[in-house]
Motif scaffolding. Structure first.
Motif, PDB file in Angstrom:
ATOM      1  N   HIS A  66       1.041  -1.109   0.052  1.00 45.23           N
ATOM      2  CA  HIS A  66      -0.161   0.051   0.063  1.00 45.23           C
ATOM      3  C   HIS A  66       0.696   1.212   0.328  1.00 45.23           C
ATOM      4  CE1 HIS A  66       0.822   0.011   4.427  1.00 45.23           C
ATOM      5  NE2 HIS A  66       0.922   0.729   4.289  1.00 45.23           N
ATOM      6  N   LEU A  85       1.502   4.339  -3.421  1.00 47.21           N
ATOM      7  CA  LEU A  85       1.070   5.811  -2.603  1.00 47.21           C
ATOM      8  C   LEU A  85       1.704   6.478  -2.928  1.00 47.21           C
ATOM      9  CD1 LEU A  85       0.168   7.871  -0.906  1.00 47.21           C
ATOM     10  CD2 LEU A  85       1.287   7.090   1.281  1.00 47.21           C
ATOM     11  N   SER A 103      -5.273   4.231  -1.354  1.00 45.29           N
ATOM     12  CA  SER A 103      -3.952   3.832  -0.515  1.00 45.29           C
ATOM     13  C   SER A 103      -4.634   3.081   0.965  1.00 45.29           C
ATOM     14  CB  SER A 103      -2.375   4.795   0.320  1.00 45.29           C
ATOM     15  OG  SER A 103      -2.016   4.054   1.417  1.00 45.29           O
TER      16      SER A 103
END
Length: 295
Positions: free
Chosen positions: A150, A154, A184
């Protein structure tokens, strides 16, 4: 076969959600949401003669080829379905929306785009597959630099938004960062969804034996004793490491404070716990239920 069909269904659902986000919010509102859609929006003022949806599809295919080269045959097989169905979904939904805006607020459009895209990408990641696009650079960051997935998404999507500053404005890019952040967060939530949410607790107390006995008898949880040493006193310390369900934590905290109100507690969220006492009992219950059903 059942598991494969479920995974195929999840991949289709995830790609559909991403396509909805792009067709309903990203393209009509020109949201710099990161991903291939955000890049296509950022490049639109430079390449006005290329349709935004066509540019997105070109990016998807190009990045798919790059991913196949660097991530191998396994990636090819995992991402092939997404590479086929996502452009189809996007084309169908774009024809349905015909460019009309569902909201005139760029902030709302950015937020909903991020939520839908993050949920879709996270669902696909749960199957071990990829939606293609800028997931591929994120997967490369995870593979070669061990960056959490994640966080990698981002970084990549944030870079795509920054690209939009040169073609739009700083304000538009800042609004786009809302979508990147929401995406995210949703990826992380979608990946962790369904896991055993618990608390990981470390207790430092001279009354560790009493605390251990209380934990065992009152909330039926085991624990591990870690041998430590006080940094200042240099005396031996016993640290209790225990994992409990979220709903058991208030009782755990009460029991510790009842025995030693000066105990030092370190509490962390454990998003997923596997092993005896957590997943084992669930599997045992499932096995027993199957036995009863056949009887």
């Amino acid at each position: 076969m059942k598991e494969n069909l479920v995974n195929i269904g999840l991949v289709l659902l995830g790609n559909f959600l991403v396509a909805v986000a792009v067709a309903f919010f990203v393209v009509p509102n020109e949201v710099l949401a990161g991903g291939v859609a955000g890049i296509a929006v950022a490049l639109k003022p430079i390449l006005p003669f290329i349709d935004t949806t066509l540019l997105i599809n070109i990016e998807v295919i190009g990045l798919f080829i790059i991913g196949t080269i660097f991530l191998g045959k396994g990636f090819f097989l995992m991402t092939l379905l997404s590479t086929i169905c996502y452009p189809v979904f996007l084309e169908l939904l774009t024809n349905y929306t015909q460019g009309r805006m569902f909201t005139e607020s760029p902030i709302i459009a950015s937020l909903y785009a991020g939520i839908l895209m993050g949920a879709g990408v996270g669902i696909v990641f749960r199957t071990g597959s990829s939606t293609g696009g800028t997931d591929i650079p994120a997967l490369l960051l995870e593979k070669f630099f061990h960056t959490p997935l994640h966080v990698a998404c981002l970084i990549v999507d944030g870079a795509a938004v920054i690209l939009g500053i040169t073609t739009y404005s700083l304000e538009t890019a800042l609004i786009g960062l809302i979508a990147v952040y929401a995406q995210s967060v949703m990826i992380d939530k979608a990946i962790a969804f369904g896991g055993q949410k618990s608390k990981s607790i470390m207790v430092i107390s001279d009354k560790y034996e009493e605390i251990l006995a209380s934990i065992t008898s009152n909330i039926d949880r085991g624990a591990t004793i870690i041998h430590g040493e006080g940094a200042y006193s240099r005396s031996d310390k016993r640290i209790i490491l225990c994992v409990v369900d979220n709903k058991q934590y208030p009782k755990f905290n009460f029991l510790v404070n009842e025995i030693d109100d000066n105990a030092f507690l370190i509490v962390q969220d454990a998003h997923e716990v596997k092993g005896n006492g957590f997943t084992y009992y669930k599997e045992l219950d499932k096995f027993n239920n199957e036995i009863k059903r056949y009887k």
